[in-house]
Design a protein around this motif. Structure first.
Motif, PDB file in Angstrom:
ATOM      1  N   ARG A  60      18.658   0.589 -32.075  1.00 18.13           N
ATOM      2  CA  ARG A  60      19.609   1.708 -32.089  1.00 18.13           C
ATOM      3  C   ARG A  60      18.911   3.022 -31.738  1.00 18.13           C
ATOM      4  O   ARG A  60      18.224   3.596 -32.576  1.00 18.13           O
ATOM      5  N   ASP A 109      20.956  -0.710 -41.700  1.00 19.80           N
ATOM      6  CA  ASP A 109      22.389  -0.420 -41.616  1.00 19.80           C
ATOM      7  C   ASP A 109      22.663   0.978 -42.158  1.00 19.80           C
ATOM      8  O   ASP A 109      23.308   1.797 -41.506  1.00 19.80           O
ATOM      9  N   ASP A 158      23.459   4.736 -39.906  1.00 12.99           N
ATOM     10  CA  ASP A 158      24.665   5.548 -40.063  1.00 12.99           C
ATOM     11  C   ASP A 158      24.286   6.985 -40.420  1.00 12.99           C
ATOM     12  O   ASP A 158      24.883   7.937 -39.917  1.00 12.99           O
TER      13      ASP A 158
HETATM   14 MN    MN Z   1      26.622  -0.412 -40.054  1.00 16.39          MN
END
Ligand code: MN
Ligand code: IPM
Length: 371
Positions: free
Chosen positions: A107, A245, A249
């Motif tokens: 990411r 995760d 965010d």
């Molecule tokens: Mn997520």
């Protein structure tokens, strides 16, 4: 190049943003003479509605035989209200990751100059942010043994990692760091978790094979603070599934909108590309969801196949749309454009040359953006 791409639009805004991403891939194939063949399949709540299964066999089959998968979003509020639901849309994505062994979720987080004012953080903090998160995706507490006692009074999630699960993603992250600013930060909770201590041990060992890369360690709670306090200190972040995760965010706030962040999930055989945002049910079908994360995921797909100029074209078009404020309401509350308008602008920008003039009135009317 000929590529077979499985399209999994999924739920909520998934179909509308994937529609724009396909428009952009088609523009690229037209410009560079590639052949992209799409195979559409259901996943998530829509698949449960049709078949009772969030990942039907046919979908898994299509994904396994494709060169790559372009994924929209997953989730429906009707399942969030029902805590007893045993079949949930998210299971479709989790099983797909596991079945295809998509162990590394990548990411990138960058700040766009023209959007710095949109960030909730101060300009001086955000400016120059450019890091990439390597999140382990098929292990840890997400996939460990789970138990729910019969009397409903006890529940257990297990966090488990093996050395080989850590090693394979660590190598990818070190290689990325080597080609970037040569700094890798392992984020864990080694003061509390024994799995984190295994991560530290393996990553320290592996770092010996990458002498040019500086290795740092950070506890997940401190990392959450540091991401907001000084995001520019990071280059490559390596972390396990659940921390990845949560931290990704948190990191999405830096760019000004979660609607901008793309991701790649890499396995041994195939790879999946998806925006990091969710299904945003409130915006479903309203044609105002931001398509940029899906479009940038398509760019990551092309990069994966070494189609570097093609990916660069997409990124340039995205930057141009941001610069000209041809963006959806999440980025532009006054004079905003629809999902389709943004997609059309990107397509026209890719297909036309640099000397083109853009007519904003035409965009408003949903017509060609080029005069
Ligand atoms: Mn997520
Ligand atoms: C993500 C999502 C998923 C996750 C959900 C939908 C299961 O939040 O891709 O980050 O938690 O991994």
């Amino acid at each position: 190049m000929k590529l077979t791409i499985a399209l999994l639009p999924g739920d909520g805004i998934g179909p509308e943003v994937i529609h724009q991403a396909v428009k952009i891939l088609d523009a690229i194939s037209e410009k560079y003479n590639h052949t992209f063949e799409y195979k559409k399949a259901d996943v998530g709540a829509i698949a449960i509605d049709k078949t009772g299964n969030p990942l039907p066999d046919e979908t898994l089959e299509i994904c396994s035989s494709a060169d790559a998968i372009l994924f929209g979003a997953i989730g429906d509020p009707k399942y969030d209200k029902d805590h007893n639901a045993t079949i949930r849309p998210e299971q479709g994505l989790l099983r797909l990751r596991k079945e295809l062994d998509l162990y590394a979720n990548i990411r990138p987080v960058i700040s766009y100059d023209y959007l710095i004012h949109k960030s909730n953080l101060k300009k001086e903090i955000v400016e120059g942010t450019d890091f990439i998160i390597y999140r382990e995706l098929t292990g840890g507490i997400y996939f460990g043994e789970k138990k729910f006692s019969e009397d409903g009074k006890e529940a257990i999630d297990t966090c488990k990692y093996t050395a080989s699960e850590i090693d394979r993603i660590a190598h990818l992250a070190f290689k990325a760091a080597k080609s970037r600013r040569k700094k890798l930060t392992l984020i864990d909770k080694a003061n509390v978790l024994v799995t984190s201590r295994l991560w530290r041990k393996r990553v320290k060992e592996i770092s010996k094979s990458y002498p040019g890369v500086q290795l740092n360690f950070l506890y997940a709670n401190t990392a959450a603070m540091q991401l907001i306090l000084k995001p520019t200190q990071f280059d490559v972040i390596l972390t396990e599934n659940m921390f990845g995760d949560i931290l990704s965010d948190a990191a999405s706030v830096i760019s000004g909108s979660i609607g901008l962040l793309a991701s790649a999930s890499i396995g041994k055989k195939t790879a999946l590309f998806e925006p990091i945002h969710g299904s945003y049910p409130k915006a479903k079908g309203k044609n105002f969801a931001n398509p940029l994360a899906a479009v940038l995921s398509a760019a990551m797909l092309l990069e994966h196949f070494q189609l570097i100029d093609e990916a660069e074209d997409i990124k340039n078009a995205v930057e141009k749309s941001i610069e000209l404020n041809i963006t959806t309401p999440d980025l532009n509350s006054t004079n905003h454009f629809s999902t389709t308008n943004v997609g059309n602008f990107l397509r026209d920008f890719i297909l036309d040359d640099e000397n083109t003039f853009y007519n904003k009135n035409n965009i408003d009317l949903g017509q060609s953006t080029i005069i």
